[in-house]
Design a protein around this motif. Structure first.
Motif, PDB file in Angstrom:
ATOM      1  N   LEU A  15      -7.911  43.718  24.992  1.00  0.00           N
ATOM      2  CA  LEU A  15      -6.905  43.531  23.936  1.00  0.00           C
ATOM      3  C   LEU A  15      -5.505  43.597  24.554  1.00  0.00           C
ATOM      4  N   PRO A  16      -5.139  42.632  25.386  1.00  0.00           N
ATOM      5  CA  PRO A  16      -3.866  42.723  26.113  1.00  0.00           C
ATOM      6  C   PRO A  16      -2.622  42.735  25.228  1.00  0.00           C
ATOM      7  N   ASN A  17      -2.710  42.278  23.993  1.00  0.00           N
ATOM      8  CA  ASN A  17      -1.541  42.233  23.115  1.00  0.00           C
ATOM      9  C   ASN A  17      -1.493  43.360  22.090  1.00  0.00           C
ATOM     10  N   HIS A  18      -2.474  44.251  22.122  1.00  0.00           N
ATOM     11  CA  HIS A  18      -2.533  45.292  21.102  1.00  0.00           C
ATOM     12  C   HIS A  18      -1.394  46.289  21.285  1.00  0.00           C
ATOM     13  N   TRP A  19      -0.899  46.823  20.180  1.00  0.00           N
ATOM     14  CA  TRP A  19       0.239  47.750  20.185  1.00  0.00           C
ATOM     15  C   TRP A  19      -0.099  49.133  20.728  1.00  0.00           C
ATOM     16  N   TRP A  20      -1.380  49.508  20.790  1.00  0.00           N
ATOM     17  CA  TRP A  20      -1.725  50.875  21.179  1.00  0.00           C
ATOM     18  C   TRP A  20      -2.514  50.905  22.482  1.00  0.00           C
ATOM     19  N   PHE A  21      -3.715  50.332  22.489  1.00  0.00           N
ATOM     20  CA  PHE A  21      -4.553  50.298  23.683  1.00  0.00           C
ATOM     21  C   PHE A  21      -4.814  48.856  24.067  1.00  0.00           C
ATOM     22  N   GLU A 148      -6.895  33.383  15.830  1.00  0.00           N
ATOM     23  CA  GLU A 148      -8.189  32.712  15.718  1.00  0.00           C
ATOM     24  C   GLU A 148      -8.931  32.768  17.054  1.00  0.00           C
ATOM     25  N   GLY A 149     -10.212  33.148  17.004  1.00  0.00           N
ATOM     26  CA  GLY A 149     -11.040  33.209  18.199  1.00  0.00           C
ATOM     27  C   GLY A 149     -10.792  34.417  19.079  1.00  0.00           C
ATOM     28  N   SER A 150     -10.059  35.425  18.564  1.00  0.00           N
ATOM     29  CA  SER A 150      -9.719  36.608  19.352  1.00  0.00           C
ATOM     30  C   SER A 150      -9.833  37.852  18.488  1.00  0.00           C
ATOM     31  N   PHE A 151     -10.081  38.990  19.137  1.00  0.00           N
ATOM     32  CA  PHE A 151     -10.086  40.283  18.451  1.00  0.00           C
ATOM     33  C   PHE A 151      -8.768  41.017  18.679  1.00  0.00           C
ATOM     34  N   ASP A 152      -7.839  40.364  19.347  1.00  0.00           N
ATOM     35  CA  ASP A 152      -6.565  40.947  19.751  1.00  0.00           C
ATOM     36  C   ASP A 152      -5.486  40.701  18.696  1.00  0.00           C
ATOM     37  N   ASP A 153      -4.380  41.410  18.853  1.00  0.00           N
ATOM     38  CA  ASP A 153      -3.194  41.170  18.049  1.00  0.00           C
ATOM     39  C   ASP A 153      -2.495  39.925  18.578  1.00  0.00           C
ATOM     40  N   ALA A 154      -1.604  39.357  17.793  1.00  0.00           N
ATOM     41  CA  ALA A 154      -0.836  38.195  18.238  1.00  0.00           C
ATOM     42  C   ALA A 154       0.160  38.629  19.311  1.00  0.00           C
TER      43      ALA A 154
END
Length: 164
Positions: A15-21, A148-154
């Motif tokens: 999750l490279p774009n996530h705000w926490w981890f 779309e197609g990701s579990f990550d944040d934008a």
């Protein structure tokens, strides 16, 4: 060929774009053929819920299987709460969440995830959380897919000091 197991294993998400981890590992039940059923509430991933059946394959033999896609939704919804209350003052809110038919997992003193099963009163739960948010007790987010197609944040589209 994989065989189903009663033992849980960890599956992983980058999750490279996530705000926490920047990644998350989740407990999952192996179902065979690279399919796994998620067994806990995702703390960071978007578009993924407890009970979802996912396709996960390892990039190398020594790595955890990486979640590639949801094959079958489990019907649950995930909410994430960030409390402004001290831990003891959160207890009545958490007890109310359980009365609505949901259950929780705590990350730390202020961050709690909520699993909202299809059998719960989701509309009443959201109305209650909206009241708690308006009173300043907490903030919450829903966890629908962000990309779309990701579990990550934008990804951030601009640096904070840049003008659009």
């Amino acid at each position: 060929m994989e065989t189903p197991s009663d033992e849980l294993i960890k599956v992983h998400l980058d999750l490279p774009n996530h705000w926490w981890f920047k990644g998350e590992s989740l407990w999952a039940k192996p179902l065979g053929n690279d399919l796994y059923e998620i067994q806990n509430i995702p703390f960071c991933a978007y578009g993924l819920n407890c009970g979802d059946v996912v396709l996960a394959t390892a990039d190398a033999p020594d790595l955890k299987p990486e979640v590639r896609s949801v094959v079958r939704p489990g019907g649950n919804e995930t909410l994430r709460l960030s409390f402004s209350l001290v831990r003891e003052a959160q207890e009545p809110v958490l007890a109310a969440i359980v009365r609505f038919g949901a259950w929780t997992e705590r990350a730390n003193d202020s961050f709690v995830c909520v699993n909202v099963p299809p059998s719960s009163d989701a509309a009443a739960l959201r109305a209650y959380l909206n009241e708690q948010e308006a009173a300043g007790a907490l903030e919450y987010e829903t966890c629908e897919p962000r990309v779309e197609g990701s579990f990550d944040d934008a990804p951030d589209s601009a640096l904070p000091d840049e003008e659009a």
